[in-house]
Motif scaffolding. Structure first.
Motif, PDB file in Angstrom:
ATOM      1  N   ALA A  33       0.839  -1.197   0.000  1.00 67.25           N
ATOM      2  CA  ALA A  33       0.000   0.000   0.000  1.00 67.25           C
ATOM      3  C   ALA A  33       0.878   1.252   0.000  1.00 67.25           C
ATOM      4  O   ALA A  33       1.827   1.352   0.784  1.00 67.25           O
ATOM      5  CB  ALA A  33      -0.923   0.002   1.222  1.00 67.25           C
ATOM      6  N   GLY A  34       0.604   2.179  -0.900  1.00 66.63           N
ATOM      7  CA  GLY A  34       1.386   3.398  -1.009  1.00 66.63           C
ATOM      8  C   GLY A  34       2.665   3.261  -1.804  1.00 66.63           C
ATOM      9  O   GLY A  34       3.487   4.191  -1.820  1.00 66.63           O
ATOM     10  N   ARG A  36       5.482   3.179  -4.778  1.00 64.65           N
ATOM     11  CA  ARG A  36       5.757   4.056  -5.908  1.00 64.65           C
ATOM     12  C   ARG A  36       6.924   3.483  -6.705  1.00 64.65           C
ATOM     13  O   ARG A  36       7.826   2.855  -6.157  1.00 64.65           O
ATOM     14  CB  ARG A  36       6.129   5.473  -5.444  1.00 64.65           C
ATOM     15  CG  ARG A  36       5.049   6.188  -4.654  1.00 64.65           C
ATOM     16  CD  ARG A  36       3.888   6.614  -5.548  1.00 64.65           C
ATOM     17  NE  ARG A  36       2.887   7.386  -4.820  1.00 64.65           N
ATOM     18  CZ  ARG A  36       1.859   6.851  -4.161  1.00 64.65           C
ATOM     19  NH1 ARG A  36       1.708   5.530  -4.131  1.00 64.65           N
ATOM     20  NH2 ARG A  36       0.984   7.624  -3.548  1.00 64.65           N
ATOM     21  N   ARG A  65      -2.767  11.077 -13.859  1.00 59.84           N
ATOM     22  CA  ARG A  65      -2.802   9.659 -13.489  1.00 59.84           C
ATOM     23  C   ARG A  65      -3.938   8.952 -14.219  1.00 59.84           C
ATOM     24  O   ARG A  65      -5.048   9.465 -14.341  1.00 59.84           O
ATOM     25  CB  ARG A  65      -2.985   9.485 -11.985  1.00 59.84           C
ATOM     26  CG  ARG A  65      -1.853  10.045 -11.156  1.00 59.84           C
ATOM     27  CD  ARG A  65      -2.185  10.057  -9.677  1.00 59.84           C
ATOM     28  NE  ARG A  65      -2.032   8.759  -9.034  1.00 59.84           N
ATOM     29  CZ  ARG A  65      -3.028   8.047  -8.524  1.00 59.84           C
ATOM     30  NH1 ARG A  65      -4.271   8.471  -8.609  1.00 59.84           N
ATOM     31  NH2 ARG A  65      -2.787   6.906  -7.921  1.00 59.84           N
ATOM     32  N   SER A  85       2.032   4.003  -9.260  1.00 62.21           N
ATOM     33  CA  SER A  85       1.679   4.169  -7.848  1.00 62.21           C
ATOM     34  C   SER A  85       0.455   3.332  -7.518  1.00 62.21           C
ATOM     35  O   SER A  85      -0.382   3.043  -8.386  1.00 62.21           O
ATOM     36  CB  SER A  85       1.404   5.649  -7.531  1.00 62.21           C
ATOM     37  OG  SER A  85       0.341   6.146  -8.328  1.00 62.21           O
ATOM     38  N   VAL A  86       0.360   2.912  -6.261  1.00 60.42           N
ATOM     39  CA  VAL A  86      -0.807   2.166  -5.785  1.00 60.42           C
ATOM     40  C   VAL A  86      -1.202   2.715  -4.412  1.00 60.42           C
ATOM     41  O   VAL A  86      -0.349   3.106  -3.614  1.00 60.42           O
ATOM     42  CB  VAL A  86      -0.526   0.651  -5.682  1.00 60.42           C
ATOM     43  CG1 VAL A  86      -0.140   0.066  -7.032  1.00 60.42           C
ATOM     44  CG2 VAL A  86       0.572   0.352  -4.670  1.00 60.42           C
ATOM     45  N   ASP A  87      -2.500   2.746  -4.169  1.00 60.56           N
ATOM     46  CA  ASP A  87      -2.982   3.156  -2.851  1.00 60.56           C
ATOM     47  C   ASP A  87      -3.188   1.961  -1.937  1.00 60.56           C
ATOM     48  O   ASP A  87      -3.084   2.080  -0.717  1.00 60.56           O
ATOM     49  CB  ASP A  87      -4.296   3.932  -2.994  1.00 60.56           C
ATOM     50  CG  ASP A  87      -4.095   5.274  -3.690  1.00 60.56           C
ATOM     51  OD1 ASP A  87      -3.015   5.868  -3.532  1.00 60.56           O
ATOM     52  OD2 ASP A  87      -5.014   5.710  -4.415  1.00 60.56           O
ATOM     53  N   PHE A  88      -3.471   0.792  -2.556  1.00 64.66           N
ATOM     54  CA  PHE A  88      -3.712  -0.427  -1.784  1.00 64.66           C
ATOM     55  C   PHE A  88      -2.845  -1.554  -2.338  1.00 64.66           C
ATOM     56  O   PHE A  88      -2.486  -1.558  -3.519  1.00 64.66           O
ATOM     57  CB  PHE A  88      -5.194  -0.810  -1.847  1.00 64.66           C
ATOM     58  CG  PHE A  88      -6.118   0.270  -1.345  1.00 64.66           C
ATOM     59  CD1 PHE A  88      -6.330   0.441   0.024  1.00 64.66           C
ATOM     60  CD2 PHE A  88      -6.745   1.122  -2.229  1.00 64.66           C
ATOM     61  CE1 PHE A  88      -7.162   1.451   0.482  1.00 64.66           C
ATOM     62  CE2 PHE A  88      -7.584   2.133  -1.779  1.00 64.66           C
ATOM     63  CZ  PHE A  88      -7.792   2.295  -0.421  1.00 64.66           C
TER      64      PHE A  88
END
Length: 287
Positions: A33-34, A36, A65, A85-88
């Protein structure tokens, strides 16, 4: 490739295939998560997500994005920075293709302007089909080291850079049928290949097969065969001192002038000029 990662772990080394057509790598990575990642490639690059993801991944090449968790393809021009990038958290299995357009040769359809612009996270059935076949071939060292793999790379690049409107709406061959047909054409490319033989191989009528092959690949079977002959000719030209007339006969052309015309149409160079530049170690450049 210059890569800087934070929170991204590569799970094992990539399966890789390098050839005249380009460098193909199949990667699996774990994104926390998070996470980059910043990437810059010296060559044009295709980044193709092979399996649906547990969470969205986002790519940004400077114009905002674009995020998706579905199978998708992205094209990034040479030297263009791109951020992932990823949030989860999610795992991602993807195909990377780095290629030099001068070595693949002129491509039908793509404009020079299109090749200069990033195209991120787009869905294209033809691109995904070639990516799946390359993924499967990479598991078989014999298959991927053959001209079969090079043909898939060239077809994949052409499909990815073609306008969306070029995609046929007709029913395409299944992956199994397409592999059978391509294997047959690549193996026997120097011989006369009848449409009837390909249709029988795939269990279809000649008319249906012809339309379905073009829907799957973007080209008729005869065009694929000609490109396969040119790829085989490149190997013969690069490996030894075989005369041009012998290369022409070995690869199924009627005579040397016919061979030269077709070779130049697909590569931008005469066979003699291509051989000379290849031996000088520089990427071939069009006449």
């Amino acid at each position: 490739m210059d890569a800087r990662r934070d929170g991204i772990t590569v799970l094992g080394g990539p399966r890789a295939h390098a050839s005249e057509a380009g460098l193909v790598e199949v990667w699996r990575a774990r994104c926390e998560a998070g996470a980059r990642g910043d990437y810059v490639s010296l060559d044009p690059r295709l980044f193709i997500v092979l399996e649906p993801l547990a969470a969205d991944i986002a790519l940004d090449a400077g114009a905002g994005r674009v995020a998706s968790r579905a199978v998708s393809a992205s094209y990034v021009p040479a030297g263009a920075p791109v951020r992932l990038s990823v949030d989860f958290a999610t795992d991602v299995r993807h195909l990377d293709v780095h290629f030099d357009p001068r070595r693949i040769g002129p491509l039908d359809g793509p404009s020079s302007g299109r090749a200069q612009e990033p195209r991120l996270m787009f869905a294209d059935g033809r691109v995904q089909r070639f990516a799946r076949l390359l993924d499967a071939a990479s598991r078989n060292p014999i298959a991927v080291s053959s001209l079969y793999g090079d043909g898939l790379v060239a077809a994949l690049v052409a499909a990815a850079l073609s306008p969306a409107g070029d995609i046929s709406r007709r029913s395409a061959l299944s992956d199994r049928q397409l592999k059978l047909a391509i294997d047959y054409i690549e193996e026997l490319c120097a011989e006369p290949i009848r449409l009837q033989d390909l249709a029988q191989l795939t269990g279809l009528s000649e008319t249906y097969f012809s339309h379905a092959f073009k829907a799957a690949t973007g080209m008729p079977p005869h065009r694929w065969q000609l490109e396969a002959r040119v790829r085989r000719a490149k190997t013969l030209l690069a490996e030894g001192d075989m005369s041009l007339i012998d290369v022409a006969i070995t690869t199924g052309f009627s005579d040397q002038p016919h061979f030269t015309r077709v070779f130049k149409r697909f590569t931008g160079l005469t066979p003699l000029a291509w051989r000379a530049e290849r031996r000088n170690g520089a990427p071939p450049t069009p006449d």
